[in-house]
Design a protein around this motif. Sequence first.
Motif, short mmCIF file in Angstrom:
data_model
loop_
_atom_site.label_atom_id
_atom_site.label_comp_id
_atom_site.label_asym_id
_atom_site.label_seq_id
_atom_site.Cartn_x
_atom_site.Cartn_y
_atom_site.Cartn_z
N PRO A 87 0.83 -1.10 0.10
CA PRO A 87 0.08 0.22 -0.11
C PRO A 87 0.73 1.14 -0.03
O PRO A 87 1.74 1.30 0.92
CB PRO A 87 -0.77 -0.17 1.16
CG PRO A 87 -0.69 -1.64 1.60
CD PRO A 87 0.50 -2.04 1.20
N SER A 88 0.58 2.08 -0.91
CA SER A 88 1.23 3.53 -1.00
C SER A 88 0.48 4.57 -1.48
O SER A 88 -0.29 4.39 -2.47
CB SER A 88 2.43 3.22 -2.02
OG SER A 88 2.92 4.37 -2.23
N PRO A 89 0.73 5.77 -1.14
CA PRO A 89 -0.17 6.93 -1.89
C PRO A 89 0.29 7.04 -3.18
O PRO A 89 -0.25 7.78 -3.85
CB PRO A 89 0.23 8.04 -0.69
CG PRO A 89 1.40 7.52 -0.03
CD PRO A 89 1.58 6.19 0.11
N GLY A 113 3.55 -0.20 5.38
CA GLY A 113 4.65 0.72 5.80
C GLY A 113 4.00 1.93 6.65
O GLY A 113 2.87 1.76 6.99
N TYR A 115 5.35 5.85 8.81
CA TYR A 115 6.28 7.00 8.96
C TYR A 115 6.25 7.60 7.48
O TYR A 115 5.19 7.96 6.95
CB TYR A 115 7.77 6.55 9.16
CG TYR A 115 7.79 5.78 10.27
CD1 TYR A 115 8.20 4.38 10.25
CD2 TYR A 115 8.08 6.36 11.78
CE1 TYR A 115 8.08 3.69 11.67
CE2 TYR A 115 7.96 5.73 12.94
CZ TYR A 115 8.11 4.39 12.78
OH TYR A 115 8.27 3.67 14.08
N VAL A 135 0.13 -0.09 -4.43
CA VAL A 135 -1.43 -0.10 -4.67
C VAL A 135 -1.98 1.14 -3.61
O VAL A 135 -1.45 1.15 -2.57
CB VAL A 135 -2.26 -1.24 -4.39
CG1 VAL A 135 -3.55 -1.00 -4.48
CG2 VAL A 135 -1.56 -2.23 -5.31
N SER A 136 -2.56 2.06 -4.10
CA SER A 136 -3.18 3.19 -3.50
C SER A 136 -4.91 3.04 -3.24
O SER A 136 -5.42 2.49 -4.51
CB SER A 136 -2.91 4.54 -3.86
OG SER A 136 -3.76 5.55 -3.41
N ILE A 137 -5.44 3.10 -2.26
CA ILE A 137 -6.76 2.98 -2.23
C ILE A 137 -7.56 4.30 -2.38
O ILE A 137 -8.78 4.46 -2.30
CB ILE A 137 -7.37 2.29 -0.82
CG1 ILE A 137 -6.87 3.20 0.15
CG2 ILE A 137 -6.83 0.80 -0.72
CD1 ILE A 137 -7.51 2.69 1.69
N GLY A 138 -6.73 5.40 -2.61
CA GLY A 138 -7.46 6.67 -2.92
C GLY A 138 -6.88 7.84 -2.95
O GLY A 138 -5.38 7.70 -2.13
N TYR A 140 -6.18 10.30 -0.91
CA TYR A 140 -6.10 10.95 0.38
C TYR A 140 -4.79 10.39 1.14
O TYR A 140 -4.46 9.24 0.91
CB TYR A 140 -7.70 10.90 1.06
CG TYR A 140 -8.07 9.47 0.88
CD1 TYR A 140 -9.07 9.20 -0.02
CD2 TYR A 140 -7.78 8.35 1.51
CE1 TYR A 140 -9.39 7.80 -0.10
CE2 TYR A 140 -7.88 7.15 1.36
CZ TYR A 140 -8.78 6.70 0.53
OH TYR A 140 -9.34 5.66 0.21
N LEU A 142 -3.17 8.74 4.29
CA LEU A 142 -3.34 7.87 5.75
C LEU A 142 -2.15 8.05 6.33
O LEU A 142 -0.90 8.24 5.80
CB LEU A 142 -3.54 6.42 5.09
CG LEU A 142 -5.05 6.41 4.45
CD1 LEU A 142 -5.15 4.84 3.99
CD2 LEU A 142 -6.11 6.45 5.28
N ALA A 148 -5.58 0.37 4.30
CA ALA A 148 -5.20 0.02 3.03
C ALA A 148 -5.46 -1.54 2.75
O ALA A 148 -6.23 -2.09 1.99
CB ALA A 148 -4.27 0.77 1.96
#
Length: 244
Positions: A87-89, A113, A115, A135-138, A140, A142, A148
Amino acid sequence: MRIDVVTIFPDYLAPLDLSLVGKARDSGLLDLRVHDLRDWTTDRHRTVDDTPYGGGAGMVMKPDVWGAALDDITGSEVERPAHLVVPSPAGHLFDQRMAARLADDPWLVFACGRYEGIDARVMADARRRVRVSEVSIGDYVLGGGEAAALVIIEAVTRLLPGVVGNPDSLVEESHGTDGLLEYPVYTKPPSWRGLDVPEVLLSGHHARVARWRRDQALRLTAERRPDLVARLDPDALDGRDREV
Ligand SMILES: N#Cc1c(-c2ccc3cc[nH]c3c2)n[nH]c1N
């Protein structure tokens, strides 16, 4: 399917013991394991982060700790290829089509992850051995990847054969195969606080009910998600059955 989740907050994943995912685990359809990243630290303070090269605020998660954890976990089964999901923005946007693709994987390993993120060399090194998807869930921000992972795991698990009682319910829903948002739903009583269920739904006329539901789905999609309308097959818009 096997799913492993690596995190410094294992308790964050406690909801995966409940409801649909919990039932899938109990029934043996899903083998889900949660790991504390700190179990792979080697210092007395169980350190998982350090200052970023190039300066800047915050801390970055250490590659050596992540590398040791992922080596152990992804190396634990040779007959099943692991797919590392990070998971990543900055990741590819997660959607129902990606959920369906991930549901076909025999083994997902989530690296959650915190920090400012995980040292980029962790993903680069993992790509030498396994498939890696960020993968990003949107759009915004977190504080970490755990929320995520919960979202992705639920969306994927419900697509596994045998998890949802009635597979038909997977078809008529928002972002399902027709690409529309779901129509409004109602149950008893027929009138509640002066609000009546739409008459057509009480008519017993299945064709009319189907037409009403499609019209509602088209209306809601046009109002709330015009971006989805742009992607629709024009022939599907009028809802008429056509010979192919
Ligand atoms: N997926 C996703 C995310 C995140 C995210 C994921 C991982 C980390 C690690 C530190 N901060 C994070 C934010 N923010 N917004 C999203 N849609």
